[in-house]
Design a protein around this motif. Structure first.
Motif, PDB file in Angstrom:
ATOM      1  N   LYS A  69     -37.493  17.836   4.569  1.00  0.00           N
ATOM      2  CA  LYS A  69     -37.961  19.365   3.298  1.00  0.00           C
ATOM      3  C   LYS A  69     -36.825  18.228   2.687  1.00  0.00           C
ATOM      4  O   LYS A  69     -38.178  18.332   1.401  1.00  0.00           O
ATOM      5  CB  LYS A  69     -36.872  20.641   4.027  1.00  0.00           C
ATOM      6  CG  LYS A  69     -36.924  21.178   5.084  1.00  0.00           C
ATOM      7  CD  LYS A  69     -35.431  22.554   4.742  1.00  0.00           C
ATOM      8  CE  LYS A  69     -36.017  22.996   5.322  1.00  0.00           C
ATOM      9  NZ  LYS A  69     -35.352  24.540   5.508  1.00  0.00           N
ATOM     10  N   MET A  70     -35.941  17.235   2.614  1.00  0.00           N
ATOM     11  CA  MET A  70     -35.582  16.367   1.566  1.00  0.00           C
ATOM     12  C   MET A  70     -37.245  15.127   0.921  1.00  0.00           C
ATOM     13  O   MET A  70     -37.228  15.772  -0.375  1.00  0.00           O
ATOM     14  CB  MET A  70     -34.678  16.095   1.544  1.00  0.00           C
ATOM     15  CG  MET A  70     -33.495  15.896   1.611  1.00  0.00           C
ATOM     16  SD  MET A  70     -32.085  15.484   2.593  1.00  0.00           S
ATOM     17  CE  MET A  70     -31.506  14.322   1.202  1.00  0.00           C
TER      18      MET A  70
ATOM     19  N   CYS B 103     -32.158  28.615   0.551  1.00  0.00           N
ATOM     20  CA  CYS B 103     -31.995  27.565  -0.466  1.00  0.00           C
ATOM     21  C   CYS B 103     -32.951  28.019  -1.392  1.00  0.00           C
ATOM     22  O   CYS B 103     -31.997  28.947  -1.949  1.00  0.00           O
ATOM     23  CB  CYS B 103     -33.104  25.865   0.320  1.00  0.00           C
ATOM     24  SG  CYS B 103     -32.990  24.724  -1.462  1.00  0.00           S
ATOM     25  N   CYS B 104     -33.870  27.797  -1.784  1.00  0.00           N
ATOM     26  CA  CYS B 104     -34.361  28.942  -2.623  1.00  0.00           C
ATOM     27  C   CYS B 104     -34.442  30.477  -2.360  1.00  0.00           C
ATOM     28  O   CYS B 104     -34.221  31.356  -3.404  1.00  0.00           O
ATOM     29  CB  CYS B 104     -36.394  28.895  -2.129  1.00  0.00           C
ATOM     30  SG  CYS B 104     -36.474  27.061  -3.151  1.00  0.00           S
TER      31      CYS B 104
ATOM     32  N   TRP C 272     -30.122  18.848   0.562  1.00  0.00           N
ATOM     33  CA  TRP C 272     -29.863  17.745   0.557  1.00  0.00           C
ATOM     34  C   TRP C 272     -28.114  17.611   0.662  1.00  0.00           C
ATOM     35  O   TRP C 272     -27.851  17.437   1.627  1.00  0.00           O
ATOM     36  CB  TRP C 272     -29.958  17.217  -0.779  1.00  0.00           C
ATOM     37  CG  TRP C 272     -30.337  16.152  -1.526  1.00  0.00           C
ATOM     38  CD1 TRP C 272     -29.088  15.091  -0.403  1.00  0.00           C
ATOM     39  CD2 TRP C 272     -30.765  15.587  -2.175  1.00  0.00           C
ATOM     40  NE1 TRP C 272     -29.119  13.457  -1.362  1.00  0.00           N
ATOM     41  CE2 TRP C 272     -30.296  13.963  -2.136  1.00  0.00           C
ATOM     42  CE3 TRP C 272     -31.512  15.003  -2.791  1.00  0.00           C
ATOM     43  CZ2 TRP C 272     -30.243  12.720  -3.003  1.00  0.00           C
ATOM     44  CZ3 TRP C 272     -31.958  14.568  -4.580  1.00  0.00           C
ATOM     45  CH2 TRP C 272     -30.953  13.294  -3.921  1.00  0.00           C
ATOM     46  N   ARG C 273     -27.418  18.845   0.576  1.00  0.00           N
ATOM     47  CA  ARG C 273     -25.608  18.766   0.576  1.00  0.00           C
ATOM     48  C   ARG C 273     -25.879  18.723   1.723  1.00  0.00           C
ATOM     49  O   ARG C 273     -24.789  18.853   2.975  1.00  0.00           O
ATOM     50  CB  ARG C 273     -25.196  19.331  -0.367  1.00  0.00           C
ATOM     51  CG  ARG C 273     -25.168  19.200  -2.283  1.00  0.00           C
ATOM     52  CD  ARG C 273     -24.914  20.209  -2.864  1.00  0.00           C
ATOM     53  NE  ARG C 273     -24.843  19.577  -4.220  1.00  0.00           N
ATOM     54  CZ  ARG C 273     -24.205  18.928  -5.252  1.00  0.00           C
ATOM     55  NH1 ARG C 273     -22.862  18.633  -4.079  1.00  0.00           N
ATOM     56  NH2 ARG C 273     -24.555  18.695  -6.008  1.00  0.00           N
ATOM     57  N   VAL C 274     -26.393  20.551   2.580  1.00  0.00           N
ATOM     58  CA  VAL C 274     -26.564  20.396   4.112  1.00  0.00           C
ATOM     59  C   VAL C 274     -26.632  18.865   4.872  1.00  0.00           C
ATOM     60  O   VAL C 274     -25.608  19.010   5.516  1.00  0.00           O
ATOM     61  CB  VAL C 274     -27.516  21.474   4.179  1.00  0.00           C
ATOM     62  CG1 VAL C 274     -27.253  21.779   5.331  1.00  0.00           C
ATOM     63  CG2 VAL C 274     -26.271  23.090   3.521  1.00  0.00           C
ATOM     64  N   CYS C 275     -27.554  18.309   4.470  1.00  0.00           N
ATOM     65  CA  CYS C 275     -28.076  17.308   4.879  1.00  0.00           C
ATOM     66  C   CYS C 275     -26.717  16.415   5.223  1.00  0.00           C
ATOM     67  O   CYS C 275     -27.175  16.028   6.315  1.00  0.00           O
ATOM     68  CB  CYS C 275     -29.816  16.815   4.508  1.00  0.00           C
ATOM     69  SG  CYS C 275     -30.421  15.823   5.721  1.00  0.00           S
TER      70      CYS C 275
END
Length: 238
Positions: A109-110, A38-39, A204-207
């Motif tokens: 994480k979200m 992500c980051c 978010w998208r991966v989740c």
């Protein structure tokens, strides 16, 4: 862009964020190895592996496995009962145990990153936890009680269980399947059918993508039990 194409241009030099964008399943592998997609998505795979102190070859091996196709399920109704149970446990039960912790991880994480500003995220994470909490003991009951009883019946032996007729635990498992379906309906409502908003981050998208994959596998899992295995077991009892 699939992994085969990426390998042709050196997988180690691909940026991990781009790999996840091409196939969200790569995120599962990165999470297992502690790689920040992500980051840290701008790093090359080689650099990301160095930072996470993991072997590049091990990560590449796991990514390559994602391109392999599993056994087709269109003829599973022809399998003997014991082999069908083996298949369900090896493919679908193992899948739940592998992916459920990732769903928990991504949803938490979200919550940490966006929960204060997006009202749907905290209940979303709560329903993810409820789904996992429902499925975990469900798998154990099947593996330790119902499936051994069905195997015993298939071998022509008498089942010595405390549950009476085999239809009793089967009915209980079917009710639990229904409960899982109701939780998924809640998750659909909260996520606009697993469609992330335009501002959604990579996690978010991966989740959401993982949840959609999880639901598809669970539906096939339940289909095999409700519509193939359980009728075969009931027929053995008659």
């Amino acid at each position: 862009m699939n992994l085969t194409h990426q390998l042709n241009v050196s997988l180690s030099e691909q940026r991990v964020g781009s790999l996840v964008a091409a196939d969200f399943r790569y995120a599962h592998v990165f999470s297992q190895f502690g790689i920040d997609f992500c980051c840290g998505g701008g790093r090359t795979l080689a650099s990301a592996c160095d930072k996470a102190n993991v072997e590049l070859s091990s990560v590449e091996s796991e990514l390559t496995k994602l391109d392999l196709q599993g056994q087709k399920e269109d003829a599973l109704n022809l399998l003997p009962v014991s082999e069908l149970i083996d298949y369900i446990e090896a493919k679908h039960h193992s899948y739940v145990r592998e992916k459920a912790p990732l769903l928990i991880e991504y949803s938490q994480k979200m919550v940490r990153a966006h929960g204060e500003h997006h009202a749907e995220i905290k209940p979303f994470a709560g329903w993810i936890r409820a789904l996992v909490d429902d499925l975990t003991p469900h798998l154990m009951k099947e593996e330790q009680i119902l499936f051994p009883a069905i195997r015993t019946m298939a071998a022509g032996e008498v089942v010595n269980g405390c549950f009476g007729h085999i239809g009793n635990p089967i009915n209980a498992m079917q009710h639990e399947h229904d409960d899982a379906g109701k939780i998924l309906e809640k998750l659909h409502e909260l996520t606009n059918d697993f469609q992330p908003p335009e501002h959604a981050c990579t996690t978010w998208r991966v989740c959401y993508a993982t949840l959609a994959e999880f639901e598809a596998d669970l539906k096939q899992h339940i289909h095999l039990e409700n519509n193939i295995l359980f009728p075969k077991a009931l027929a053995l009892a008659n």
